[in-house]
Design a protein around this motif. Structure first.
Motif, PDB file in Angstrom:
ATOM      1  N   VAL A 161       0.851  -1.189   0.000  1.00 21.13           N
ATOM      2  CA  VAL A 161       0.000   0.000   0.000  1.00 21.13           C
ATOM      3  C   VAL A 161       0.888   1.241   0.000  1.00 21.13           C
ATOM      4  N   MET A 162       0.607   2.139  -0.906  1.00 30.12           N
ATOM      5  CA  MET A 162       1.352   3.391  -1.018  1.00 30.12           C
ATOM      6  C   MET A 162       0.350   4.527  -1.005  1.00 30.12           C
ATOM      7  N   GLY A 163       0.726   5.618  -0.356  1.00 30.35           N
ATOM      8  CA  GLY A 163      -0.258   6.671  -0.258  1.00 30.35           C
ATOM      9  C   GLY A 163       0.311   8.030   0.029  1.00 30.35           C
ATOM     10  N   TRP A 164      -0.580   8.985   0.005  1.00 32.84           N
ATOM     11  CA  TRP A 164      -0.266  10.364   0.334  1.00 32.84           C
ATOM     12  C   TRP A 164      -1.173  10.820   1.472  1.00 32.84           C
ATOM     13  N   TYR A 165      -0.568  11.503   2.425  1.00 34.35           N
ATOM     14  CA  TYR A 165      -1.273  12.099   3.542  1.00 34.35           C
ATOM     15  C   TYR A 165      -0.883  13.570   3.590  1.00 34.35           C
ATOM     16  N   ARG A 166      -1.658  14.357   4.323  1.00 29.99           N
ATOM     17  CA  ARG A 166      -1.303  15.762   4.454  1.00 29.99           C
ATOM     18  C   ARG A 166      -1.622  16.260   5.857  1.00 29.99           C
ATOM     19  N   GLN A 167      -0.899  17.299   6.235  1.00 31.76           N
ATOM     20  CA  GLN A 167      -1.105  17.899   7.548  1.00 31.76           C
ATOM     21  C   GLN A 167      -1.043  19.406   7.420  1.00 31.76           C
ATOM     22  N   ALA A 168      -2.166  20.033   7.706  1.00 32.02           N
ATOM     23  CA  ALA A 168      -2.243  21.486   7.692  1.00 32.02           C
ATOM     24  C   ALA A 168      -1.901  22.011   9.083  1.00 32.02           C
ATOM     25  N   PRO A 169      -1.494  23.265   9.187  1.00 30.26           N
ATOM     26  CA  PRO A 169      -1.155  23.830  10.497  1.00 30.26           C
ATOM     27  C   PRO A 169      -2.306  23.701  11.484  1.00 30.26           C
ATOM     28  N   GLY A 170      -2.004  23.174  12.666  1.00 27.91           N
ATOM     29  CA  GLY A 170      -3.009  23.051  13.700  1.00 27.91           C
ATOM     30  C   GLY A 170      -3.968  21.897  13.524  1.00 27.91           C
ATOM     31  N   LYS A 171      -3.750  21.089  12.504  1.00 28.92           N
ATOM     32  CA  LYS A 171      -4.652  19.960  12.244  1.00 28.92           C
ATOM     33  C   LYS A 171      -3.897  18.638  12.277  1.00 28.92           C
ATOM     34  N   GLN A 172      -4.652  17.565  12.415  1.00 28.41           N
ATOM     35  CA  GLN A 172      -4.050  16.241  12.397  1.00 28.41           C
ATOM     36  C   GLN A 172      -3.739  15.818  10.971  1.00 28.41           C
ATOM     37  N   ARG A 173      -2.781  14.909  10.860  1.00 29.09           N
ATOM     38  CA  ARG A 173      -2.459  14.354   9.549  1.00 29.09           C
ATOM     39  C   ARG A 173      -3.656  13.554   9.050  1.00 29.09           C
ATOM     40  N   GLU A 174      -3.983  13.720   7.768  1.00 35.18           N
ATOM     41  CA  GLU A 174      -5.141  13.042   7.212  1.00 35.18           C
ATOM     42  C   GLU A 174      -4.793  12.351   5.899  1.00 35.18           C
ATOM     43  N   LEU A 175      -5.557  11.321   5.615  1.00 39.06           N
ATOM     44  CA  LEU A 175      -5.399  10.590   4.374  1.00 39.06           C
ATOM     45  C   LEU A 175      -5.817  11.454   3.186  1.00 39.06           C
ATOM     46  N   VAL A 176      -5.031  11.388   2.125  1.00 32.62           N
ATOM     47  CA  VAL A 176      -5.412  12.034   0.869  1.00 32.62           C
ATOM     48  C   VAL A 176      -5.804  10.964  -0.149  1.00 32.62           C
ATOM     49  N   ALA A 177      -4.893  10.026  -0.379  1.00 32.17           N
ATOM     50  CA  ALA A 177      -5.154   8.965  -1.357  1.00 32.17           C
ATOM     51  C   ALA A 177      -4.201   7.811  -1.137  1.00 32.17           C
ATOM     52  N   THR A 178      -4.668   6.617  -1.470  1.00 33.36           N
ATOM     53  CA  THR A 178      -3.808   5.436  -1.424  1.00 33.36           C
ATOM     54  C   THR A 178      -3.990   4.618  -2.693  1.00 33.36           C
ATOM     55  N   ILE A 179      -2.973   3.809  -2.973  1.00 33.49           N
ATOM     56  CA  ILE A 179      -3.033   2.889  -4.100  1.00 33.49           C
ATOM     57  C   ILE A 179      -2.328   1.610  -3.703  1.00 33.49           C
ATOM     58  N   THR A 180      -2.910   0.478  -4.062  1.00 36.38           N
ATOM     59  CA  THR A 180      -2.278  -0.800  -3.738  1.00 36.38           C
ATOM     60  C   THR A 180      -1.433  -1.268  -4.916  1.00 36.38           C
ATOM     61  N   THR A 181      -0.661  -2.308  -4.671  1.00 33.65           N
ATOM     62  CA  THR A 181       0.173  -2.845  -5.739  1.00 33.65           C
ATOM     63  C   THR A 181      -0.673  -3.441  -6.861  1.00 33.65           C
ATOM     64  N   SER A 182      -1.925  -3.748  -6.565  1.00 38.42           N
ATOM     65  CA  SER A 182      -2.823  -4.244  -7.611  1.00 38.42           C
ATOM     66  C   SER A 182      -3.579  -3.129  -8.301  1.00 38.42           C
TER      67      SER A 182
END
Length: 117
Positions: free
Chosen positions: A33-54
């Motif tokens: 599983v590979m993905g991107w997360y993001r964290q804005a100032p003052g906020k928790q890190r959140e999921l943006v998108a993921t992609i599996t090897t399939s």
């Protein structure tokens, strides 16, 4: 160990586009599983998108229809194409590679995306 290096962040006007890249090296054969997360100032890190090897993808509702995650297995690289960027997309974006069910996995150092209005 897995090393991840992100690139492609920057400053863009609202409505513009950016493409993030995450290049992996090291012991990645078990990663599924590979993905991107993001964290804005003052906020928790959140999921943006993921992609599996399939090739199965998953997106946060806030980015559906605007962002697209893809991968190049030959280059061990994952991409995030971001279109129609909004001010609220401003954050540090982190790449993540993991083995499903085996903990948080590996993180990149992050790349700043700033969207100006």
């Amino acid at each position: 160990q897995v090393q991840l290096v992100e690139s492609g962040g920057g400053l863009v006007q609202a409505g513009g586009s950016l493409r993030l890249s995450c290049a992996a090296s090291g012991s990645i054969s078990s990663i599924n599983v590979m993905g991107w997360y993001r964290q804005a100032p003052g906020k928790q890190r959140e999921l943006v998108a993921t992609i599996t090897t399939s090739g199965v993808t998953n997106y946060a509702d806030s980015v559906k229809g605007r962002f697209a995650i893809s991968r190049d297995n030959g280059k061990n690289t994952v991409y995030l194409q971001m279109n129609s960027l909004k001010f609220d997309d401003t954050a540090v974006y982190y790449c993540n590679f993991r083995v499903l069910g085996w903990g948080p996995g590996y993180w990149g150092q992050g790349t700043q995306v700033t969207v100006s209005v």
